[in-house]
Design an enzyme around this catalytic site. Structure first.
Site, PDB file in Angstrom:
ATOM      1  N   HIS A   1       0.803  -1.216   0.000  1.00 53.46           N
ATOM      2  CA  HIS A   1       0.000   0.000   0.000  1.00 53.46           C
ATOM      3  C   HIS A   1       0.846   1.281   0.000  1.00 53.46           C
ATOM      4  O   HIS A   1       0.610   2.165  -0.812  1.00 53.46           O
ATOM      5  CB  HIS A   1      -1.050   0.025   1.096  1.00 53.46           C
TER       6      HIS A   1
ATOM      7  N   TYR B   1       1.337   5.049  -2.485  1.00 48.61           N
ATOM      8  CA  TYR B   1       1.546   6.434  -2.064  1.00 48.61           C
ATOM      9  C   TYR B   1       2.910   6.944  -2.509  1.00 48.61           C
ATOM     10  O   TYR B   1       3.096   8.145  -2.728  1.00 48.61           O
ATOM     11  CB  TYR B   1       1.399   6.584  -0.543  1.00 48.61           C
TER      12      TYR B   1
ATOM     13  N   HIS C   1      -9.576   0.778 -11.063  1.00 46.93           N
ATOM     14  CA  HIS C   1      -9.244   1.772 -10.035  1.00 46.93           C
ATOM     15  C   HIS C   1      -7.793   2.230 -10.142  1.00 46.93           C
ATOM     16  O   HIS C   1      -7.507   3.422 -10.224  1.00 46.93           O
ATOM     17  CB  HIS C   1      -9.523   1.189  -8.648  1.00 46.93           C
ATOM     18  N   PHE C   2      -6.856   1.274 -10.161  1.00 46.15           N
ATOM     19  CA  PHE C   2      -5.473   1.763 -10.135  1.00 46.15           C
ATOM     20  C   PHE C   2      -4.979   2.220 -11.508  1.00 46.15           C
ATOM     21  O   PHE C   2      -3.924   2.822 -11.610  1.00 46.15           O
ATOM     22  CB  PHE C   2      -4.507   0.805  -9.428  1.00 46.15           C
ATOM     23  N   HIS C   3      -5.790   1.953 -12.553  1.00 48.75           N
ATOM     24  CA  HIS C   3      -5.448   2.599 -13.820  1.00 48.75           C
ATOM     25  C   HIS C   3      -5.906   4.059 -13.832  1.00 48.75           C
ATOM     26  O   HIS C   3      -5.458   4.835 -14.664  1.00 48.75           O
ATOM     27  CB  HIS C   3      -6.004   1.813 -15.006  1.00 48.75           C
TER      28      HIS C   3
ATOM     29  N   ARG D   1     -10.214  -9.842 -12.226  1.00 51.51           N
ATOM     30  CA  ARG D   1      -9.000  -9.227 -12.754  1.00 51.51           C
ATOM     31  C   ARG D   1      -8.020 -10.331 -13.126  1.00 51.51           C
ATOM     32  O   ARG D   1      -8.244 -11.499 -12.830  1.00 51.51           O
ATOM     33  CB  ARG D   1      -8.392  -8.303 -11.705  1.00 51.51           C
ATOM     34  N   ARG D   2      -6.937  -9.964 -13.778  1.00 53.82           N
ATOM     35  CA  ARG D   2      -5.822 -10.860 -14.055  1.00 53.82           C
ATOM     36  C   ARG D   2      -6.263 -12.167 -14.688  1.00 53.82           C
ATOM     37  O   ARG D   2      -5.850 -13.236 -14.263  1.00 53.82           O
ATOM     38  CB  ARG D   2      -5.099 -11.204 -12.753  1.00 53.82           C
TER      39      ARG D   2
END
Lengths: 160, 549
Positions: free
Chosen positions: B223, B227, B374-376, B439-440
């Site tokens: 995590h 950041y 989300h993380f894209h 995913r994946r």
């Protein structure tokens, strides 16, 4: 430290909302019992086939319209107790899932429901769900486990 | 012919550029792999020559999530440090080069084993899937190399403090230190699992591995890793954008405070990635969820400060009313536009993050392609558009070239192409994830039921979005190569913001490193000690390695 008046209002409002949010989540978890799957029971991952209840996979009725469904995952298969990989349950049934893996980490996701948990070698994953809507629900692996990962599947059919 | 004037010492510029070349090579490889993935999952394309879907997925994650980001960030912080805290001594520079060489050698080693199909374990390399030891050793080299460079960055900051006693340190230098400090503390977790668990196990010195311990150590790192990608973008938003728009930094102390808060609340939160896992007590999961959400506070502070800066500048230029400032912003300047669009994307991206970490709601989206969507948005849009926005001035500024009007325009096109491509791809991923799409995963029809059959159109949309993004990547590389080699020689500004007059003095306590490192460690110990002991004490027999690819 100097802080602009508007910023104080903004942060007070934001932090207040956050507190309310966390309290709601906390009450839901600890008072209403909506905890994420966190079963702490362990077993020897190399002796899954001889450890009860996993020595006998499949559906077992344990009460009125209440069932225990024991499933063993392995690359790239869900052993649900039959060759067709199809479990049929009546509408309104409450199902207690008892699942583990024989090899690597797998996912356990029943599409369209809240049944979604990780399977890790040595641990038993449990979750209880009540099926009110009839139809075919696809069970699939949502954690990468190898080349056949996307072929790992089974079906749970809720009958009228 | 204009004279070439560099904004930092030539030797420091060379060091930063070395990082940038690796970073943009990673962009080429990683985005190409990404395109192939979306094409395969559309069900219309199969990979030639026995290349595996999960092999290129591993490549995609490793070179973009670990290589592009880490090299760009270290290179950027090396440059901002040289600009604001002074030129490196030859000894510091030597150590930085040693660190860079270790990182690059590590990348080469890891990439080799991925390409040999000896390490198709994805970038999270969850045990007990077992890759070739070279894969893990390569990753260790990357991390240790980055530590060496981190210490050079700390050393420069400390040197500045010594040479300027009693003065407030430069804001960018301070932020660079926090960025690398978070990285050093967080990578201890992944270094521990790789060195103590994975390497001996993959070499055959130990027979089994404790899976839950390895996952917990990984997410202790996983995590703060995200950041670590975000903080350099915040550096640009807080301390560089104000200068680009001709304004001032809203408040020096609030900027520093928000960085401190991000440091504190980034690490003791890894369980929110493990919410659906067995073997972890739900009380500790909830506790880490609460700590996760405390980052809402610095995020709100950031949003306020940034828009306050915009509004102050807008009013200075004569803007009236609540939103009059919008028309006064330099929309045609790509150095502003790209990071600004990144900021705007961070609003839906952050909202998605709140959903993901919400204790129970996580179960609806966990390991679905919603998370990928989300993380894209966070990493691959907010962060990367800001990184591109930095590259537009950083590359010419330190190589003594100019960002020409033509390249500026091309950069604007790049920003739009990237946003459109991502809106389509990430949007489709979010929707498909809500419908349960995992995913994946390569293309699959599963059991042939109606629920999974409904995903086809979303997967086609992802391939369309992925193709547009691929074009965006090509445009970015064209700009990068032009800026590095062909743009006309001259002088390009290295924008460093100054603080507004209305901002008060900065409290000394914000520079008390012993205090903040101490609080960080205390929070980590509080959140992890008891559950970690629990995990070890109640551990099942370990797992042997498996190679299922």
């Amino acid at each position: 430290m100097h802080m602009h008046k508007y910023e104080k209002i903004w942060l007070l409002f934001g932090t207040g909302t956050l507190l309310v949010f966390l309290i709601v989540v906390g009450i839901s978890a600890f008072y209403m019992g909506n905890q994420p799957p966190s079963c702490a029971v362990t077993l020897d991952p190399e002796k899954v086939d001889s450890t009860p209840p996993f020595d006998e996979t499949g559906l077992k009725q344990i009460g009125e319209n209440e069932y225990q469904l024991t499933i063993v995952a392995s690359a790239f298969n869900y052993d649900v107790g039959n060759k067709d990989k199809l479990v049929q349950i009546p509408k309104g049934a409450t199902v207690h899932f008892n699942v583990t893996t024989k090899d690597v980490v797998h996912g356990f996701e029943l599409v369209g429901t809240n049944v979604n948990m990780m399977l890790e070698p040595g641990y038993i994953s449990t979750y209880t769900n009540t099926f009110d809507k009839p139809g075919k629900y696809t069970l699939l692996c949502n954690e990468y486990c190898g080349t056949g990962h996307h072929l790992m599947t089974a079906t749970i059919e809720v009958m009228e | 012919m204009l004279k070439s004037i560099r904004s930092i010492a030539a030797a420091d510029a060379k060091l930063t550029m070395a990082h940038m070349f690796v970073a943009f090579t990673a962009l080429l490889l990683g985005a190409t792999a990404g395109l192939l993935q979306t094409l395969v999952r559309s069900g219309k394309v199969t990979l030639p020559a026995g290349i595996g879907y999960y092999q290129i997925l591993t490549l995609h994650g490793v070179v973009l999530g670990l290589v592009l980001t880490t090299f760009f960030i270290v290179g950027f912080v090396i440059a901002t440090q040289s600009k604001t805290a002074g030129e490196y001594s030859s000894k510091e520079r030597k150590f930085a080069w040693i660190g860079f060489s270790m990182m690059t050698a590590g990348v080469a080693l890891t990439a080799t084993f991925i390409l040999l199909n000896e390490a198709s374990v994805l970038y999270t390399f969850y045990a007990p899937l077992m890759a070739h030891p070279g894969f893990y050793i390569g990753l260790t080299l990357v991390i240790v190399g980055s530590w060496v460079e981190g210490f050079v960055i700390f050393h420069r900051h400390a040197k500045w403090r010594k040479e300027n006693p009693g003065q407030r340190t430069p804001l960018l230098s301070y932020m660079g230190v926090i960025t690398m400090l978070m990285w050093q503390i967080a990578t201890l977790g992944v270094a521990a699992t790789v060195c103590i668990q994975f390497i001996p196990w993959s070499l055959g010195f130990t027979d089994t591995i404790d899976v839950l311990v390895s996952r917990t150590l990984f997410w202790y790192f996983g995590h703060p890793l995200v950041y670590f990608w975000l903080l350099p973008a915040y550096m640009c938003w807080y301390a560089i954008i104000p200068k680009i728009i001709g304004g001032k930094i809203f408040s020096d102390s609030l900027a520093r405070l928000s960085f401190i808060l991000l440091l504190l609340f980034s690490i003791p939160v890894g369980f929110h990635h493990q919410l659906t896992e067995p073997g972890i007590d739900p009380f500790w999961k909830y506790l880490q969820v609460v700590l996760t959400f405390l980052v809402v506070i610095p995020s709100l502070m950031t949003a306020f400060s940034l828009f306050a800066t915009f509004e102050m500048r807008g009013r200075e230029l004569g803007a009236k009313g609540l939103f009059g400032w919008v028309r006064k912003m330099p929309w045609k300047d790509v150095r502003f536009l790209a990071p600004f669009i990144g900021m705007v994307w961070f609003i839906p991206a952050g909202t998605g993050g709140i959903i993901n970490a919400s204790n129970q709601m996580n179960q609806v989206v966990h390991n679905t392609i919603w998370v990928t969507g989300h993380f894209h948005l966070t990493a691959a849009t907010s962060v990367i558009l800001t990184f591109f926005g930095i590259a537009y001035w950083l590359i010419p500024s330190i190589t003594g070239r100019k960002l020409t009007a033509k390249l500026n325009k091309l950069g604007i096109v790049q920003t739009i192409v990237w946003s459109v491509g991502m809106a389509i791809m990430s949007g489709a991923m979010h929707w498909q994830g809500l419908l349960g799409g995992p995913r994946r995963s390569a293309y699959s029809e599963y059991a042939g039921n109606a629920d999974t059959a409904a995903w086809g159109s979303y997967q086609i949309a992802q391939a369309i979005g992925g193709s547009i993004l691929f074009i965006g990547m090509v445009i970015m590389l064209v700009i990068f190569i032009n800026l590095a080699f062909f743009a006309p020689k001259g002088q390009e500004e290295f924008p460093v913001g100054t603080v507004a007059d209305i901002a008060g003095p900065t409290p000394k306590v914000l520079e008390n490193w012993k205090l903040w490192i101490g609080v960080t460690c205390a929070l980590i110990l509080f959140a992890y000690t008891i559950p970690f002991i629990d995990i070890i004490q109640n551990a099942p027999p370990g797992s042997p390695g498996f190679k299922f690819w």
